[in-house]
Design a protein around this motif. Structure first.
Motif, short mmCIF file in Angstrom:
data_model
loop_
_atom_site.label_atom_id
_atom_site.label_comp_id
_atom_site.label_asym_id
_atom_site.label_seq_id
_atom_site.Cartn_x
_atom_site.Cartn_y
_atom_site.Cartn_z
N ARG A 1 0.81 -1.22 0.00
CA ARG A 1 0.00 0.00 0.00
C ARG A 1 0.85 1.27 0.00
NH1 ARG A 1 -2.72 0.31 4.69
NH2 ARG A 1 -1.86 -1.55 5.70
N ARG A 2 2.13 1.10 -0.25
CA ARG A 2 3.02 2.26 -0.26
C ARG A 2 3.50 2.64 -1.66
NH1 ARG A 2 5.49 3.57 4.70
NH2 ARG A 2 4.87 2.22 6.43
N HIS A 3 3.64 1.67 -2.54
CA HIS A 3 4.27 1.91 -3.84
C HIS A 3 3.30 1.58 -4.96
CE1 HIS A 3 7.56 0.80 -0.99
NE2 HIS A 3 8.01 1.97 -1.42
N PRO A 4 2.66 2.58 -5.57
CA PRO A 4 1.77 2.32 -6.71
C PRO A 4 2.56 1.85 -7.91
CG PRO A 4 2.07 4.68 -6.42
CD PRO A 4 2.73 4.03 -5.24
N LEU A 5 2.05 0.81 -8.57
CA LEU A 5 2.79 0.18 -9.66
C LEU A 5 2.16 0.40 -11.03
CD1 LEU A 5 3.34 -3.29 -7.94
CD2 LEU A 5 5.02 -1.44 -8.14
N VAL B 1 -2.03 8.06 -17.14
CA VAL B 1 -2.47 8.18 -15.75
C VAL B 1 -1.55 7.28 -14.93
CG1 VAL B 1 -4.37 7.92 -14.13
CG2 VAL B 1 -4.83 8.57 -16.51
N GLN B 2 -0.72 7.87 -14.08
CA GLN B 2 0.30 7.12 -13.36
C GLN B 2 -0.06 7.03 -11.88
OE1 GLN B 2 3.60 9.65 -14.64
NE2 GLN B 2 4.36 7.97 -15.92
N GLY B 3 0.67 6.17 -11.19
CA GLY B 3 0.54 6.09 -9.74
C GLY B 3 -0.72 5.43 -9.24
N LEU B 4 -1.23 4.43 -9.97
CA LEU B 4 -2.45 3.73 -9.57
C LEU B 4 -2.12 2.46 -8.78
CD1 LEU B 4 -4.42 3.98 -12.93
CD2 LEU B 4 -4.95 5.22 -10.83
N PHE B 5 -2.92 2.20 -7.76
CA PHE B 5 -2.79 0.96 -7.01
C PHE B 5 -3.70 -0.14 -7.55
CE2 PHE B 5 -1.06 3.89 -3.88
CZ PHE B 5 -0.04 3.16 -3.30
N THR C 1 -4.36 0.80 -22.37
CA THR C 1 -3.41 -0.22 -21.92
C THR C 1 -3.06 0.05 -20.47
OG1 THR C 1 -2.48 -0.48 -24.14
CG2 THR C 1 -1.14 -1.24 -22.28
N VAL C 2 -3.04 -1.00 -19.68
CA VAL C 2 -2.66 -0.92 -18.27
C VAL C 2 -1.36 -1.69 -18.10
CG1 VAL C 2 -3.30 -1.45 -15.90
CG2 VAL C 2 -5.05 -0.72 -17.53
N SER C 3 -0.35 -1.03 -17.54
CA SER C 3 0.95 -1.67 -17.34
C SER C 3 1.36 -1.54 -15.87
CB SER C 3 2.01 -1.04 -18.24
OG SER C 3 2.14 0.35 -17.98
N SER C 4 2.26 -2.43 -15.46
CA SER C 4 2.73 -2.45 -14.08
C SER C 4 4.24 -2.63 -14.06
CB SER C 4 2.06 -3.60 -13.32
OG SER C 4 2.63 -3.76 -12.04
N GLU C 5 4.86 -2.09 -13.02
CA GLU C 5 6.32 -2.20 -12.88
C GLU C 5 6.76 -3.62 -12.59
OE1 GLU C 5 7.69 0.61 -10.00
OE2 GLU C 5 6.63 2.30 -10.94
N ARG C 6 5.88 -4.41 -12.05
CA ARG C 6 6.15 -5.84 -11.83
C ARG C 6 4.87 -6.62 -12.09
NH1 ARG C 6 3.62 -7.20 -7.27
NH2 ARG C 6 3.49 -5.73 -5.51
N PRO C 7 4.94 -7.93 -12.28
CA PRO C 7 3.72 -8.69 -12.54
C PRO C 7 2.70 -8.55 -11.41
CG PRO C 7 5.67 -10.00 -13.04
CD PRO C 7 6.16 -8.77 -12.35
N ILE C 8 1.46 -8.27 -11.78
CA ILE C 8 0.37 -8.20 -10.80
C ILE C 8 -0.81 -9.02 -11.31
CG2 ILE C 8 1.02 -5.98 -9.81
CD1 ILE C 8 -1.12 -4.69 -11.56
N ALA C 9 -1.72 -9.34 -10.40
CA ALA C 9 -2.84 -10.24 -10.72
C ALA C 9 -3.84 -9.57 -11.65
CB ALA C 9 -3.52 -10.67 -9.43
N LEU D 1 -6.67 -14.92 -13.64
CA LEU D 1 -6.01 -15.46 -14.84
C LEU D 1 -4.49 -15.53 -14.72
CD1 LEU D 1 -7.92 -13.92 -17.89
CD2 LEU D 1 -8.31 -16.10 -16.71
N GLY D 2 -3.94 -15.12 -13.59
CA GLY D 2 -2.49 -15.11 -13.46
C GLY D 2 -1.96 -13.70 -13.28
N GLU D 3 -0.65 -13.53 -13.46
CA GLU D 3 -0.01 -12.24 -13.27
C GLU D 3 0.52 -11.71 -14.59
OE1 GLU D 3 2.89 -12.66 -10.16
OE2 GLU D 3 1.36 -12.32 -8.61
N PHE D 4 0.43 -10.39 -14.77
CA PHE D 4 0.81 -9.74 -16.02
C PHE D 4 1.50 -8.41 -15.71
CE2 PHE D 4 -2.69 -12.51 -16.84
CZ PHE D 4 -2.53 -12.99 -18.14
N THR D 5 2.30 -7.96 -16.67
CA THR D 5 2.90 -6.63 -16.56
C THR D 5 2.28 -5.63 -17.53
OG1 THR D 5 4.63 -7.26 -18.14
CG2 THR D 5 5.13 -7.51 -15.78
#
Length: 308
Positions: A181-185, A196-200, A273-281, A289-293
């Protein structure tokens, strides 16, 4: 009318005896074949085969996961509103899609409604969403909501029955003990728009409500509709007080969307498109469906004929 009934034998609210009664009721007015699924993804194969064989109606008996698989089988070669129609007999714990179509949550009452709708030729062509190559009917998401779905699936595999209390309990555990809950990815990107950045988290809605907690509808995007593009609800903060405030708002007022500095709302979006700094559910229609970046979301208008 030729029809195929695709039944999930693990559906929450039906068993073999009840399925037989439901099939006999449907067979009174349909030329119906009933098949039970044997593994995850089997409903996709069955629906795809039914479309290839010219079946006019495919009926999904089960929860939202079964419906999602049938939809993806029917649309495996692309949208075709003139192809087989979809009907749903709710057999899961939540049955969001069936309820958004106006069907009763009781499978026997729903069968009566479906037979009346077939006699009166009540159909509707709806739009769907697509997450990469996976279609979804009512909702998808990346982040804490998908992590919650994964936890609930694990508990169900351990023998726990789905209930509102199970979702609340596992949601609290996920929020307080598992979610960062500290680092939005998450970053959301739209063609020709600033990112749009900084989403949890991002909840992608194709209709409203996006889900139910017991009998209570939950609508983070109350303007979402099968007749428009995709809506998005996102949060840039997971601090306890804002989250508690928004949760209370969603439980008490489904007509107005949540508002505040930590809330991001988008309406009628054709693609993003939604992207993440590391794989998320990732979840679609309540199925993990698993984890994606990186996931591309697309609105697919007028893609499926449904009995309503």
């Amino acid at each position: 009318m030729r029809a195929l009934l695709v039944a999930n034998p693990s559906a929450t609210t039906t068993d073999e005896r009840r399925r037989d009664v439901l099939v006999r009721a449907l067979a009174s007015e349909l030329e119906i074949e009933a098949v039970t699924t044997e593994y995850r993804g089997h409903a996709i194969e069955l629906a795809y085969k039914a479309r290839a064989e010219g079946v006019e109606l495919v009926i999904a008996l089960g929860g939202d996961g079964t419906v999602n698989e049938v939809v993806n089988g029917l649309l495996a070669d692309g949208p075709d509103p003139g192809g087989p129609a979809l009907a749903v007999v709710p057999g899961g714990g939540t049955n969001v899609f069936a309820r958004t179509l106006g069907l009763a949550n009781d499978p026997f009452e729903a069968v009566g409604q479906l037979l009346a709708a077939l006699r009166e030729r009540r159909r509707r062509v709806i739009g769907l969403g697509r997450a990469d190559d996976r279609y979804f009917t009512f909702c998808a998401g990346l982040g804490i909501d998908a992590e919650l779905m994964r936890r609930v699936e694990q508990r169900r595999a351990e023998g726990h029955r789905p209930s509102a209390w199970l979702y609340v309990r596992e949601g609290l555990r996920q929020f307080f003990f598992a979610t960062d809950r500290r680092h939005p990815l998450i970053t959301l990107e739209r063609p020709g728009r600033p990112p749009v950045q900084g989403l949890f988290l991002t909840v992608v809605a194709n209709t409203a409500p996006a889900t139910y907690l017991g009998p209570r509808p939950i609508s983070p995007c109350p303007d979402a509709s099968y007749d428009t593009g995709l809506d998005v609800f996102g949060m840039t903060s997971l601090r306890i007080m804002p989250v508690a405030w928004h949760a209370a708002h969603l439980l008490l007022d489904r007509r107005r969307p949540p508002q505040g500095r930590s809330v991001v709302l988008l309406h009628d979006e054709p693609e993003f498109t939604v992207s993440s700094e590391r794989p998320i559910a990732l979840q679609v229609d309540g199925e993990a469906l698993g984890e994606f970046t990186r996931v591309r979301f697309v609105s697919v208008p007028r893609s499926l004929s449904v009995i309503v």
